[in-house]
Design a protein around this motif. Sequence first.
Motif, short mmCIF file in Angstrom:
data_model
loop_
_atom_site.label_atom_id
_atom_site.label_comp_id
_atom_site.label_asym_id
_atom_site.label_seq_id
_atom_site.Cartn_x
_atom_site.Cartn_y
_atom_site.Cartn_z
N VAL A 72 0.86 -1.18 0.00
CA VAL A 72 0.00 0.00 0.00
C VAL A 72 0.90 1.24 0.00
N ARG A 73 0.34 2.31 -0.53
CA ARG A 73 1.10 3.56 -0.67
C ARG A 73 0.73 4.51 0.46
N ILE A 74 1.71 4.93 1.21
CA ILE A 74 1.48 5.82 2.35
C ILE A 74 2.23 7.12 2.14
N ALA A 75 1.48 8.21 1.98
CA ALA A 75 2.10 9.53 1.79
C ALA A 75 2.28 10.20 3.14
N VAL A 76 3.41 10.87 3.33
CA VAL A 76 3.66 11.63 4.56
C VAL A 76 4.24 12.98 4.14
N THR A 77 3.62 14.05 4.62
CA THR A 77 4.15 15.39 4.34
C THR A 77 4.94 15.89 5.55
N ALA B 206 8.07 15.44 5.78
CA ALA B 206 8.74 14.16 6.05
C ALA B 206 10.16 14.32 6.59
N ALA B 207 10.73 15.53 6.49
CA ALA B 207 12.06 15.74 7.09
C ALA B 207 11.94 16.43 8.46
N GLY B 208 10.72 16.57 8.96
CA GLY B 208 10.51 17.30 10.21
C GLY B 208 10.59 16.41 11.44
N GLY B 209 10.32 17.03 12.59
CA GLY B 209 10.49 16.36 13.88
C GLY B 209 9.58 15.16 14.06
N GLN C 66 5.74 7.57 0.37
CA GLN C 66 5.80 8.66 -0.62
C GLN C 66 5.90 9.96 0.17
N LEU C 67 7.09 10.55 0.15
CA LEU C 67 7.42 11.60 1.12
C LEU C 67 7.47 12.97 0.46
N LEU C 68 6.77 13.92 1.09
CA LEU C 68 6.71 15.28 0.55
C LEU C 68 7.43 16.25 1.48
N GLU C 69 8.22 17.12 0.88
CA GLU C 69 8.85 18.22 1.62
C GLU C 69 8.84 19.48 0.75
N ASP D 205 6.67 17.88 -4.86
CA ASP D 205 5.46 18.13 -5.64
C ASP D 205 4.34 17.24 -5.08
N PRO D 206 3.28 17.85 -4.52
CA PRO D 206 2.23 17.02 -3.91
C PRO D 206 1.56 16.07 -4.91
N THR D 207 1.53 16.41 -6.19
CA THR D 207 0.87 15.49 -7.13
C THR D 207 1.73 14.24 -7.37
N VAL D 208 3.02 14.32 -7.05
CA VAL D 208 3.88 13.11 -7.11
C VAL D 208 3.72 12.34 -5.79
N ALA D 209 3.83 13.05 -4.68
CA ALA D 209 3.80 12.36 -3.37
C ALA D 209 2.43 11.72 -3.09
N PHE D 210 1.36 12.30 -3.60
CA PHE D 210 0.02 11.76 -3.30
C PHE D 210 -0.48 10.78 -4.36
N LYS D 211 0.30 10.54 -5.40
CA LYS D 211 -0.17 9.69 -6.51
C LYS D 211 -0.58 8.31 -6.00
N ASP D 212 -1.86 7.98 -6.18
CA ASP D 212 -2.41 6.66 -5.80
C ASP D 212 -2.27 6.34 -4.31
N ALA D 213 -2.06 7.38 -3.48
CA ALA D 213 -1.87 7.13 -2.04
C ALA D 213 -3.13 6.53 -1.43
N ASP D 214 -2.93 5.47 -0.64
CA ASP D 214 -4.04 4.83 0.09
C ASP D 214 -4.24 5.49 1.46
N TYR D 215 -3.14 6.02 2.00
CA TYR D 215 -3.17 6.70 3.31
C TYR D 215 -2.33 7.96 3.16
#
Length: 333
Positions: A5-10, A12-15, A39-42, A73-83
Amino acid sequence: MKQPVRIAVTGAAGGISYSLLFKIAAGEVLGSDQPVILQLLEITPAMDALRGVAMELQDCAYPLLQGVVLSDDPTVAFKDADYAFLVGARPRGPGMERKDLLEANAAIFSVQGKALNDVASRQVKVLVVGNPANTNALIAARNAPDLDPTQFTAMTRLDHNRAVGLAANKTGFATPTINRVTIWGNHSVTQVPDLYHADVAGEEAVDAVGEDWYKNTFIETVQKRGAAIIDARGASSSASAAQAAIDHMRDWALGTYEGDWVSMAIPSDGSYGVAKGIIYSFPVRCAFGRYEIVQGLEINDFIAGKMKASEQELIEERDAVASLLPAETEAHL
Ligand code: NAD
Ligand code: LMR
């Protein structure tokens, strides 16, 4: 072997993510037989730091981690994200209330709501952690007209866990013996930690801790715990916030325990007289990937007045970000 499953986290370099990502990759959200792709967004200036985090993830050699995508790019990090864990946002500093972050952070969530709408799985489950979490979740949901608003939630599980931990500390009983604690309302100082339906090792929780202590110490301690941690550490809670995010998503996906419930901030359906549509924390039970508000609890006047005040605060926050809330679609009414 299950499909990953694909899990996006924004953020992602934070605390918070520095604890959260490693727990997800270890299987703490979806279990030890469920492979994941992170799938990590910063933001662009944090991409170097994010590459460092990705190196550490690789160096853990997690059996369940089947891929890591890094993007600004959120459209890359969120692509097909299940969570999707929406953590990325500015934290408050000493002397600030969480709603002081509204202006700084609200725009992030309209952009990310649109991106989720465009590219995420149609069943995506979204947890907003970034503050002010309830109203940020409202902004994201309203900018995602093709998704159901119930797919957007905000985190009050940290407050819930704080309430359980504090009751355990007061009574000397272990946390699993403490059931049916509720946090109502906003993840802010107006939140309502409610012990009237809870019990501790089979005894009514308010009796177990003493009603005076509950009313005069417990409630305020839970309400102000975030600020106490900022004052003590010089930074907002991290590891406990990551644990709460794991607990929230795991229970939503896999279900709550029989005889207990958890607190989640979700779009109000009008239950308990709360204004429809605002993201308000309720007691919920989860099963089969869905949550349901616990109905029929008797609310005394002491709690009802506090619930109203928290509702009022959320209505004011909603009105303050009206320019970021597109007209409601049918699914949002
Ligand atoms: P942090 O400053 O350590 O990390 C935040 C990260 O988000 C940074 O790396 C930053 O570059 C990134 N970021 C900023 N804008 C972004 C964007 N548009 N897209 C992607 N990433 C972005 O902060 P933290 O301690 O990890 O806290 C994050 C948020 O969580 C804060 O708003 C904090 O107040 C909130 N928080 C909420 C709870 C809760 O219970 N709901 C608990 C703790 C913290
Ligand atoms: C918390 O509750 O610890 C977080 O929301 C951070 C904060 O600003 O209090």
